[in-house]
Design an enzyme around this catalytic site. Structure first.
Site, PDB file in Angstrom:
ATOM      1  N   GLU A  17      -3.279  -0.954 -17.538  1.00 50.67           N
ATOM      2  CA  GLU A  17      -3.771  -1.210 -16.519  1.00 50.67           C
ATOM      3  C   GLU A  17      -4.228  -2.365 -16.479  1.00 50.67           C
ATOM      4  O   GLU A  17      -4.714  -2.738 -17.699  1.00 50.67           O
ATOM      5  CB  GLU A  17      -5.303  -0.301 -16.954  1.00 50.67           C
ATOM      6  CG  GLU A  17      -5.449  -0.292 -14.467  1.00 50.67           C
ATOM      7  CD  GLU A  17      -4.213   0.094 -14.041  1.00 50.67           C
ATOM      8  OE1 GLU A  17      -3.345   0.123 -13.156  1.00 50.67           O
ATOM      9  OE2 GLU A  17      -4.770   1.268 -13.955  1.00 50.67           O
ATOM     10  N   SER A  51       3.778   2.571  14.705  1.00 53.17           N
ATOM     11  CA  SER A  51       2.943   3.961  13.273  1.00 53.17           C
ATOM     12  C   SER A  51       2.452   4.743  13.544  1.00 53.17           C
ATOM     13  O   SER A  51       1.570   3.599  14.215  1.00 53.17           O
ATOM     14  CB  SER A  51       2.868   2.145  12.040  1.00 53.17           C
ATOM     15  OG  SER A  51       1.868   3.556  11.248  1.00 53.17           O
ATOM     16  N   LEU A 112      -3.035   3.373  -4.075  1.00 50.33           N
ATOM     17  CA  LEU A 112      -2.220   4.529  -4.410  1.00 50.33           C
ATOM     18  C   LEU A 112      -0.829   3.678  -3.558  1.00 50.33           C
ATOM     19  O   LEU A 112       0.130   4.653  -4.106  1.00 50.33           O
ATOM     20  CB  LEU A 112      -1.775   6.252  -3.022  1.00 50.33           C
ATOM     21  CG  LEU A 112      -3.268   6.494  -4.232  1.00 50.33           C
ATOM     22  CD1 LEU A 112      -3.531   8.270  -3.876  1.00 50.33           C
ATOM     23  CD2 LEU A 112      -3.498   7.096  -6.111  1.00 50.33           C
ATOM     24  N   ASP A 159       4.156  -2.159  -8.409  1.00 52.58           N
ATOM     25  CA  ASP A 159       3.787  -0.887  -7.065  1.00 52.58           C
ATOM     26  C   ASP A 159       5.042  -0.434  -6.655  1.00 52.58           C
ATOM     27  O   ASP A 159       5.477  -0.631  -5.881  1.00 52.58           O
ATOM     28  CB  ASP A 159       2.425  -1.524  -6.115  1.00 52.58           C
ATOM     29  CG  ASP A 159       1.337  -1.696  -6.746  1.00 52.58           C
ATOM     30  OD1 ASP A 159       1.382  -1.203  -7.786  1.00 52.58           O
ATOM     31  OD2 ASP A 159       0.471  -1.896  -5.268  1.00 52.58           O
TER      32      ASP A 159
HETATM   33  P1  ADP Z   1      -2.919   0.539  -1.265  1.00 49.68           P
HETATM   34  O1  ADP Z   1      -1.421   0.045  -1.010  1.00 49.68           O
HETATM   35  O2  ADP Z   1      -3.493   0.630  -1.994  1.00 49.68           O
HETATM   36  O3  ADP Z   1      -2.970   1.402   0.125  1.00 49.68           O
HETATM   37  P2  ADP Z   1      -3.406  -2.040   0.144  1.00 49.68           P
HETATM   38  O4  ADP Z   1      -4.530  -2.490   1.134  1.00 49.68           O
HETATM   39  O5  ADP Z   1      -2.465  -2.741  -0.984  1.00 49.68           O
HETATM   40  O6  ADP Z   1      -3.886  -0.168   0.164  1.00 49.68           O
HETATM   41  O7  ADP Z   1      -2.495  -1.371   1.746  1.00 49.68           O
HETATM   42  C1  ADP Z   1      -2.902  -1.019   2.827  1.00 49.68           C
HETATM   43  C2  ADP Z   1      -2.636  -1.651   4.076  1.00 49.68           C
HETATM   44  O8  ADP Z   1      -1.247  -0.875   4.231  1.00 49.68           O
HETATM   45  C3  ADP Z   1      -3.149  -0.755   5.293  1.00 49.68           C
HETATM   46  O9  ADP Z   1      -4.436  -0.903   5.261  1.00 49.68           O
HETATM   47  C4  ADP Z   1      -2.052  -0.856   6.271  1.00 49.68           C
HETATM   48  O10 ADP Z   1      -1.965  -2.608   6.976  1.00 49.68           O
HETATM   49  C5  ADP Z   1      -0.816  -0.822   5.696  1.00 49.68           C
HETATM   50  N1  ADP Z   1       0.176   0.464   5.763  1.00 49.68           N
HETATM   51  C6  ADP Z   1       0.126   1.546   4.957  1.00 49.68           C
HETATM   52  N2  ADP Z   1       0.873   2.339   5.186  1.00 49.68           N
HETATM   53  C7  ADP Z   1       0.907   1.781   6.489  1.00 49.68           C
HETATM   54  C8  ADP Z   1       1.198   2.920   7.472  1.00 49.68           C
HETATM   55  N3  ADP Z   1       2.160   3.941   7.145  1.00 49.68           N
HETATM   56  N4  ADP Z   1       1.252   2.340   8.953  1.00 49.68           N
HETATM   57  C9  ADP Z   1       1.323   1.047   9.055  1.00 49.68           C
HETATM   58  N5  ADP Z   1       0.093   0.169   8.311  1.00 49.68           N
HETATM   59  C10 ADP Z   1       0.404   0.733   7.043  1.00 49.68           C
HETATM   60 MG    MG Z   2      -1.012  -1.881  -2.125  1.00 49.43          MG
END
Ligand code: ADP
Ligand code: MG
Length: 370
Positions: A17, A51, A112, A159
């Site tokens: 990490e 989405s 995640l 990631d």
């Molecule tokens: P993490 O990658 O840890 O989940 P992030 O802040 O990097 O957190 O990414 C999250 C963002 O990615 C959400 O706020 C959204 O904008 C986008 N996102 C992730 N999955 C989806 C999905 N299935 N549909 C639409 N947007 C998504």
């Molecule tokens: Mg992310």
């Protein structure tokens, strides 16, 4: 018309990490949770995105013209897939339009990596539909570029590499300098073990500034020690290196990074020897280092770790950048239920919102489903 369905997973980082921006080692594995994209090719230069995971009008469908895509961010979730298309085209790959519908079981914003799942599934689908013939590591790098430049989020390469390159039953040892990969056997079930992911559902708002400060501190440490990156300080040279650093904050950042890289190597040695239980104490040691030296833990993450260990877990640590997000807990399968229950009770007693707890088995990377 549906031209196909693709899936890409979220990930957790087993160990390693805050090492990625120090050219060091990380060791993520893919979650069974995926983002699924149903994709149809279209030849009118339009990207149409929808989405199922966003509420209300924000879900789309949104229609974007490919020749109008421009980096900068701030336009919501479509920046991630649009950024992937932009990065592909900017690198000279001939991708046209597409209709894409997303549906995900990766919790968003929980550390995640739902963002990488979204990027990688998009890139893999377009790679297949437009017969680009791109290699997975290259796809991961393009997705990172999409996130860094188009979305404007300064993330490392872990990631996207995890989502694109992990394999079932393995953790992925990634050398973030060489970008070389090694699949390390990590079969929990065969050893009677379980790995719990505890999503605390908290995200402390100061995390971005704190991340930048750690990054700058690590760079200052490397500069003071005359190395390109902290990766170049071996564990057996640590005491020497620390003695040469005046700033106590920099010193403790350096100590974390150097010992963490070493922990990754020790975890690999144990896993390759089939000693899966032996990684427990290393996970816990990693947490202590993130908490006491790197100062990126928080009350909720510490509560998960302390409660799990008291309930008999073999090891536990925060995972991801910190200041909230998720923790992982390695436990005997026979006591997993008790551990999970103890964590839930501890959160309730502390008047904290209930965390989301689930079992994560090391799963496959991105793939075409049909
Ligand atoms: P993490 O990658 O840890 O989940 P992030 O802040 O990097 O957190 O990414 C999250 C963002 O990615 C959400 O706020 C959204 O904008 C986008 N996102 C992730 N999955 C989806 C999905 N299935 N549909 C639409 N947007 C998504
Ligand atoms: Mg992310």
């Amino acid at each position: 018309m549906n031209d196909g369905v693709w899936a890409a997973p979220g990930r957790v980082n087993l160990i390693g990490e805050h090492t990625d921006y120090n050219d060091g080692f990380v060791m993520p594995f893919a979650l069974p949770h995926t983002t699924v994209a149903t994709v149809a090719r279209r030849d009118d230069g339009v990207l149409r995105l929808h989405s199922a995971d966003i509420d209300g009008d924000g879900a789309g469908p949104f229609e974007l013209r490919l020749d109008e895509l421009a980096p900068g961010g701030g336009r919501g979730w479509t920046d991630y897939p649009a950024g992937v298309v932009w990065a592909l085209r900017e690198a000279g790959h001939r991708v046209g339009g597409a209709d894409i519908h997303y549906e995900s079981t990766v919790p968003a914003g929980a550390g995640l990596s739902s963002s990488a799942a979204l990027e990688v599934v998009t890139a893999l689908a377009l790679n297949d539909l437009y017969e680009l013939g791109l290699e997975r590591r290259y796809i991961a790098r393009l997705c990172r570029r999409a996130e860094n430049v188009y979305v404007g989020a300064p993330t490392g390469i872990m990631d996207q590499m995890a989502s694109a390159c992990c394999t079932d039953g393995h953790a992925l040892h990634l050398d973030t300098r060489a970008l070389s990969l090694r699949q390390v056997p990590f079969d929990l079930r065969a050893h009677g073990l379980e790995l719990l992911v505890v999503d605390t559902r908290v995200k402390h708002s100061h995390s971005e500034g704190e991340y930048g400060r750690r990054r700058a501190g690590c760079e200052a440490g490397a500069a003071a020690l005359g190395v390109n990156a902290l990766r170049d300080v071996p564990n057996d040279a640590l005491e020497d290196a620390l003695a040469r650093l005046d700033d106590p904050e920099v010193r403790s950042l350096v100590r974390h990074v150097v010992t963490e890289n070493h922990r990754v190597e020790r975890v690999i040695a144990h896993l390759e020897a089939g000693e899966v239980r032996a990684i427990g104490p290393l996970l816990t040691e990693g947490h202590a280092s993130l908490r006491d030296d790197f100062h990126v833990s928080c009350r909720e993450l510490d509560l998960v770790v302390d409660t799990s260990l008291t309930a008999g877990a073999l090891g536990a640590r925060m995972t991801g950048g910190g200041f909230g997000g998720s923790a992982i807990v390695l436990t005997e399968s026979s006591s997993a239920h008790l551990v999970a229950q103890s964590v839930q009770e501890a959160f309730a007693s502390a008047s904290l919102d209930a965390p989301r707890v689930f079992t994560a088995s090391p799963s496959a990377g991105a793939r075409r489903l049909s």
